[in-house]
Design a protein around this motif. Structure first.
Motif, mmCIF file in Angstrom:
data_model
loop_
_atom_site.group_PDB
_atom_site.id
_atom_site.type_symbol
_atom_site.label_atom_id
_atom_site.label_comp_id
_atom_site.label_asym_id
_atom_site.label_seq_id
_atom_site.Cartn_x
_atom_site.Cartn_y
_atom_site.Cartn_z
ATOM 1 N N PRO A 57 0.679 -1.170 -0.052
ATOM 2 C CA PRO A 57 0.000 -0.021 0.132
ATOM 3 C C PRO A 57 0.820 1.324 -0.035
ATOM 4 C CG PRO A 57 -0.997 -1.520 1.443
ATOM 5 C CD PRO A 57 0.220 -2.223 1.088
ATOM 6 N N PHE A 58 1.868 1.225 0.628
ATOM 7 C CA PHE A 58 2.783 2.441 0.780
ATOM 8 C C PHE A 58 3.632 2.508 -0.418
ATOM 9 C CE2 PHE A 58 1.333 2.668 5.006
ATOM 10 C CZ PHE A 58 1.479 4.028 5.133
ATOM 11 N N VAL A 59 3.940 1.500 -1.221
ATOM 12 C CA VAL A 59 4.629 1.806 -2.660
ATOM 13 C C VAL A 59 3.408 2.421 -3.384
ATOM 14 C CG1 VAL A 59 5.491 0.392 -4.440
ATOM 15 C CG2 VAL A 59 5.989 -0.345 -2.337
ATOM 16 N N GLU A 60 2.294 1.941 -3.271
ATOM 17 C CA GLU A 60 1.054 2.486 -4.119
ATOM 18 C C GLU A 60 0.847 4.158 -3.868
ATOM 19 O OE1 GLU A 60 -0.990 1.210 -6.563
ATOM 20 O OE2 GLU A 60 0.534 -0.600 -6.555
ATOM 21 N N VAL A 61 1.420 4.322 -2.589
ATOM 22 C CA VAL A 61 1.177 5.800 -2.219
ATOM 23 C C VAL A 61 2.207 6.376 -3.230
ATOM 24 C CG1 VAL A 61 1.928 7.587 -0.233
ATOM 25 C CG2 VAL A 61 0.426 5.579 0.032
ATOM 26 N N LEU A 62 3.303 6.269 -3.441
ATOM 27 C CA LEU A 62 4.269 6.536 -4.094
ATOM 28 C C LEU A 62 3.813 6.691 -5.742
ATOM 29 C CD1 LEU A 62 7.651 4.923 -2.801
ATOM 30 C CD2 LEU A 62 6.887 7.554 -2.699
ATOM 31 N N HIS A 137 11.704 0.592 3.174
ATOM 32 C CA HIS A 137 12.988 1.649 3.724
ATOM 33 C C HIS A 137 13.761 1.865 2.446
ATOM 34 C CE1 HIS A 137 15.366 3.901 6.074
ATOM 35 N NE2 HIS A 137 16.710 3.315 5.452
ATOM 36 N N THR A 138 14.278 0.829 1.812
ATOM 37 C CA THR A 138 15.231 0.833 0.569
ATOM 38 C C THR A 138 14.468 1.529 -0.759
ATOM 39 O OG1 THR A 138 16.393 -0.836 1.477
ATOM 40 C CG2 THR A 138 16.713 -0.362 -0.795
ATOM 41 N N TYR A 139 13.316 0.967 -0.814
ATOM 42 C CA TYR A 139 12.436 1.358 -2.001
ATOM 43 C C TYR A 139 12.067 2.769 -1.917
ATOM 44 C CZ TYR A 139 9.097 0.948 -5.749
ATOM 45 O OH TYR A 139 8.383 1.081 -6.991
ATOM 46 N N ALA A 140 11.775 3.232 -1.000
ATOM 47 C CA ALA A 140 11.296 4.614 -0.761
ATOM 48 C C ALA A 140 12.078 5.538 -0.917
ATOM 49 C CB ALA A 140 10.461 4.921 0.726
#
Length: 592
Positions: A57-62, A137-140
């Motif tokens: 979901p937070f990858v989707e936020v990006l 952490h790494t992806y963001a």
């Protein structure tokens, strides 16, 4: 007054040209992400797949911030290209780059900084926490690279070069695969390696697309927007908000269904849902490709005031979506194949996954149709209906899955298809009754208006001299009936005659068995003509300018094209979506 002697060949070819490249692009992107799950599933184990899904979901936020910043800007650029406003294109493009480099980086760093808190919010399972933290952490940290890559892909594809985008994304996917193997399998970096592999894909995308954007043929130039920067930013946000909301709601849907599945079925159930989710995201490969086509090709058509072309485009988009999603459903019904891809070796788990996929697949067709229609609503200006439909789909999905989970002897997977079919029926009923009550005529399914203010001429012309001259006669009658002054009518007729004769004469190959399109719009601003043919690339404006240089020489030719460029200066050419496109703008203020 509208001539409707128009067939679907040119618009359908543009859609196919764009969709083919867009689907390959989306497929390469999604498969790169799915490959992360497959590789970590085989090497690290099923818990790693669940951990990545947990923070999705937070990858989707990006993703949503990328949509918000770039999607609306691209739609505005498409319409500006269609109506020939080069200054607006340049300022919108520049404002978008500046926004990604400021707001995009701020959002990316914020998510990375609060990774601990995000994982605590999402997970109660300690065995997943560390892997979930490592991934998000790494992806963001490089989330802004994803936004920049997404924006550049949209801009280049809309500029008529979707295949260039495909090359960039395939190059990025190859880089992602290489670094996945290096970092996960060889250097044993686990889910951190999967995140870094994804970021390498975005870097390669950007480098390849920057090369195209610097070419003279690119419609996008850097132009400091000055005081208009904030106004352009707000316009971009407003245009992109409905699509962003739809994708944000998808993130919310994933988050809430993660919680429901984890609560009722535990970690094994979450793995089943993770695989189903990957299949849903693969369907988005097709859906997103077609949605991008709608806003790119459709945006240009709206800029040209070509409502008939938009009607053809949306109809073909629905047919194409149904066909492509049906292929995915057939793939999901092959026993054991999907489980094998995700490293399932337990026979009992493989059998359960096969059963669940067959139920889940029933939702994909109604889900895809709803997505295409709600984006069609936005394209033609019905933003409120688009937003309402997207919100309704999320609410019904979550409530339906939760309610079915509460009922004994019924598997919660049935809740997905029940929700999607219900939303589609309600959506069609609403648009039907809305069209009946609307003050002007609109389609009862797509909400596309039947006509626009002013006068429009639509004609598909076959590559024969007789049909060309029949069309020219109809154009002459149309301009007279539209009260266009004699001088302007003469100039437009002369330009159309030369350009259409040139198309019929020099186009070769299989396209001559079909037709080319002529669209003319007359309103208070002036007369606007668009000619589109699927023949070999030929720039009549360049040929006309070359004729000026060769006057008196043995190479002198294209006298007619030289006259055309001198009569009306506001003529432009672009090879877009595999087609020659000539725009003629005869503004009223230049007539007086």
């Amino acid at each position: 007054m509208t001539e409707q002697n128009r067939n679907a060949f040119i618009v359908s070819k543009a859609l196919r040209n764009f969709v083919f490249a867009a689907v390959l692009t989306a497929a390469a992107t999604q498969l790169a992400h799915t490959a992360d799950s497959m590789i970590v599933g085989h090497i690290v184990g099923p818990d790693a797949v669940s951990a990545i899904n947990l923070v999705l979901p937070f990858v989707e936020v990006l993703n949503c911030f990328g949509f918000l910043i770039c999607f609306g800007a691209n739609a505005m650029c498409a319409q500006a290209i269609g109506c020939g406003d080069k200054e607006k294109v340049a300022k919108t493009f520049t404002t978008t780059l500046l926004t990604v480099l400021t707001l995009g980086i701020a959002v990316s760093l914020s998510i990375s900084f609060f990774s601990d808190e995000i994982v605590d919010l999402l997970s109660d399972d300690k065995r997943l926490d560390q892997m979930a933290y490592d991934y998000i952490h790494t992806y963001a940290l490089g989330g802004w690279l994803q936004m920049m890559s997404y924006g550049m892909c949209l801009f280049v594809a809309t500029d008529g070069r979707p295949r260039m985008v495909t090359k960039a994304v395939v190059g990025g996917a190859v880089a992602n695969g290489f670094f996945d193997i290096l970092l996960i399998a060889i250097l044993d970096m686990g889910v951190k390696g999967a995140a870094l592999g994804s970021l390498s894909m975005f870097i390669v995308n950007i480098l390849i697309l920057v090369y195209y954007l610097r070419q003279p043929s690119s419609s996008y130039k850097i132009a400091w927007p000055g005081k208009s920067c904030f106004g352009i930013f707000l316009a971009n946000i407003k245009e992109g908000a409905p699509v962003t909301l739809s994708n944000s709601l998808m993130a919310v849907t994933i988050l809430l269904i993660n919680w429901i599945v984890l609560s009722y079925l535990g970690a094994d159930g979450l793995f089943l849902w993770s695989v189903c989710l990957q299949m849903l995201l693969l369907s988005y490969v097709f859906i997103d490709g077609i949605i991008e086509s709608l806003f790119a090709v459709g945006g240009v058509l709206m800029g040209e005031r070509d409502i008939r072309g938009v009607q053809i485009l949306v109809r073909q988009a629905l047919i194409t979506t149904g066909t492509l999603v049906s292929i995915l459903i057939a793939f999901m019904y092959i026993p054991g194949l999907v489980g094998l891809l995700f490293g399932v070796t337990d026979p009992a788990l493989a059998s359960e996954l096969n059963h669940v996929l067959r139920i889940f697949a029933l939702m994909l067709i109604p889900f895809a149709i709803t997505q295409i229609l709600l984006n069609a609503y936005q394209l033609v200006g019905h933003e409120k209906t688009s937003v309402t439909t997207a919100t309704m789909q999320t609410v019904f999905l979550v409530l339906s899955v939760w309610i079915v989970a509460e009922i004994e002897n019924i598997e919660l997977w049935w809740g997905f298809s029940a929700a999607c079919f219900t939303v589609l029926v309600l959506q069609l009923l609403f648009t039907y009754f809305f069209s009946r009550m609307h003050h002007s005529s609109i389609s009862p399914i797509t909400m596309i208006p039947e006509a626009v203010k002013g006068y429009a001429f639509d004609r598909s012309v076959h590559y024969q001299t007789d049909d060309v001259y029949d069309a020219l006669s109809e154009i002459d009658q149309f301009l007279k009936a539209s009260n266009v002054d004699k001088k302007t009518a003469f100039e437009v007729n002369l330009c159309c005659e030369e350009l259409m004769s040139n198309i019929a004469k020099y186009s070769t190959g299989h396209v001559t068995n079909h037709s080319f399109d002529v669209h003319i719009s007359v309103n208070d601003d002036g007369v606007f003509v668009t000619l589109k043919d699927a023949g070999k690339p030929f720039d009549p404006m360049r040929a006309g300018k070359m004729a000026d240089k060769n006057i008196g020489s043995k190479d002198f030719q294209h006298l007619g094209l030289r006259l055309v460029t001198n009569i009306i200066p506001d003529i432009s050419y672009k090879f877009m979506y595999g087609q020659n496109t000539v725009f003629i703008h005869r503004y009223k203020d230049t007539q007086e």
